[in-house]
Design an enzyme around this catalytic site. Sequence first.
Site, short mmCIF file in Angstrom:
data_model
loop_
_atom_site.label_atom_id
_atom_site.label_comp_id
_atom_site.label_asym_id
_atom_site.label_seq_id
_atom_site.Cartn_x
_atom_site.Cartn_y
_atom_site.Cartn_z
N ILE A 135 -66.13 -87.09 10.74
CA ILE A 135 -64.86 -86.52 11.18
C ILE A 135 -63.78 -87.60 11.28
O ILE A 135 -62.64 -87.39 10.85
CB ILE A 135 -65.05 -85.80 12.53
CG1 ILE A 135 -65.85 -84.50 12.32
CG2 ILE A 135 -63.71 -85.49 13.18
CD1 ILE A 135 -66.29 -83.81 13.59
N GLY B 164 -64.03 -94.86 15.57
CA GLY B 164 -65.18 -94.22 14.93
C GLY B 164 -64.82 -93.65 13.58
O GLY B 164 -65.23 -92.55 13.21
N TYR C 94 -75.40 -85.32 26.20
CA TYR C 94 -74.32 -85.25 25.21
C TYR C 94 -73.27 -84.21 25.62
O TYR C 94 -72.07 -84.50 25.65
CB TYR C 94 -74.90 -84.90 23.84
CG TYR C 94 -73.86 -84.68 22.77
CD1 TYR C 94 -73.19 -85.75 22.19
CD2 TYR C 94 -73.54 -83.39 22.33
CE1 TYR C 94 -72.23 -85.56 21.22
CE2 TYR C 94 -72.58 -83.19 21.34
CZ TYR C 94 -71.93 -84.28 20.79
OH TYR C 94 -70.97 -84.08 19.83
N SER D 71 -66.98 -92.90 9.10
CA SER D 71 -67.61 -91.78 8.40
C SER D 71 -67.32 -90.47 9.13
O SER D 71 -66.70 -90.46 10.19
CB SER D 71 -69.13 -91.99 8.32
OG SER D 71 -69.71 -91.98 9.62
#
Length: 250
Positions: free
Chosen positions: A19, A14, A151, A17
């Site tokens: 973090i 990931g 989440y 972009s």
Amino acid sequence: MTDLLINKVAVITGASSGIGRSIAEHYLNEGAKVVVFARRNGLLEELEAQFPARTLVVDGDVTSEADLKRLAETTKHRFGRVDILVPNAGIARVIPFEDSTREAIAETFDVNFHGAFQTVRTFLPDLNEGSSVIFITTYLTQVGFPGVAAYSASKAALKSLTQTLAAELGPRGIRVNAIAPGPTATPIWNSVGLDEEQLKSVEESVANRLISQKFGQPEDVAEVAVFLASDAARKICGQEIVADDGYTLS
């Protein structure tokens, strides 16, 4: 550059972009060799151009077993080992509880939990003794917040996984920790499913609880990630470092 991570090999998922991208940049600036993995690898070409000898860009999806295997094989072929693993890839959606279908929950857990879990499992044979695994959780595991049940639960599962793997992998010389970022200004914030007016309202209410009264930046998390990956953190195991600017104090 202080060379805190000189010659260490790091893999970050990931990383296109936010973090993940900031962690990659900080690791490169500290002397590491970095493998960056994302679905949108075009955004990472600038990093590769800046540090061609120490950067490897691999495209793929953490929910794909084949992509993760290819990532591990490519990493081993290029750099031979892994010293730092940051399974950062994740998604965030604001989903009211009544709309939290099995499908919606499965999508969130597939990326945030299963993706991170399988990333570590895939790389386990290549993790050196003395290596560091750093999960990215969230401050929302510490408090209740409307609309983020799936989440928060997926990240709470990662927090528990951090402690379990620290105990299980510690005897093999692998340190496992997590960083729980507070409210952070990243592109993911604009993809949670709220309209502009709703986002502004939430931003204002959240910022009012922060000591600085403003959202953090990705580099705030990246600097913690540098420390946890360095030899200075050699005695830190199974911890979740909460970097939330005081949000969970009250």
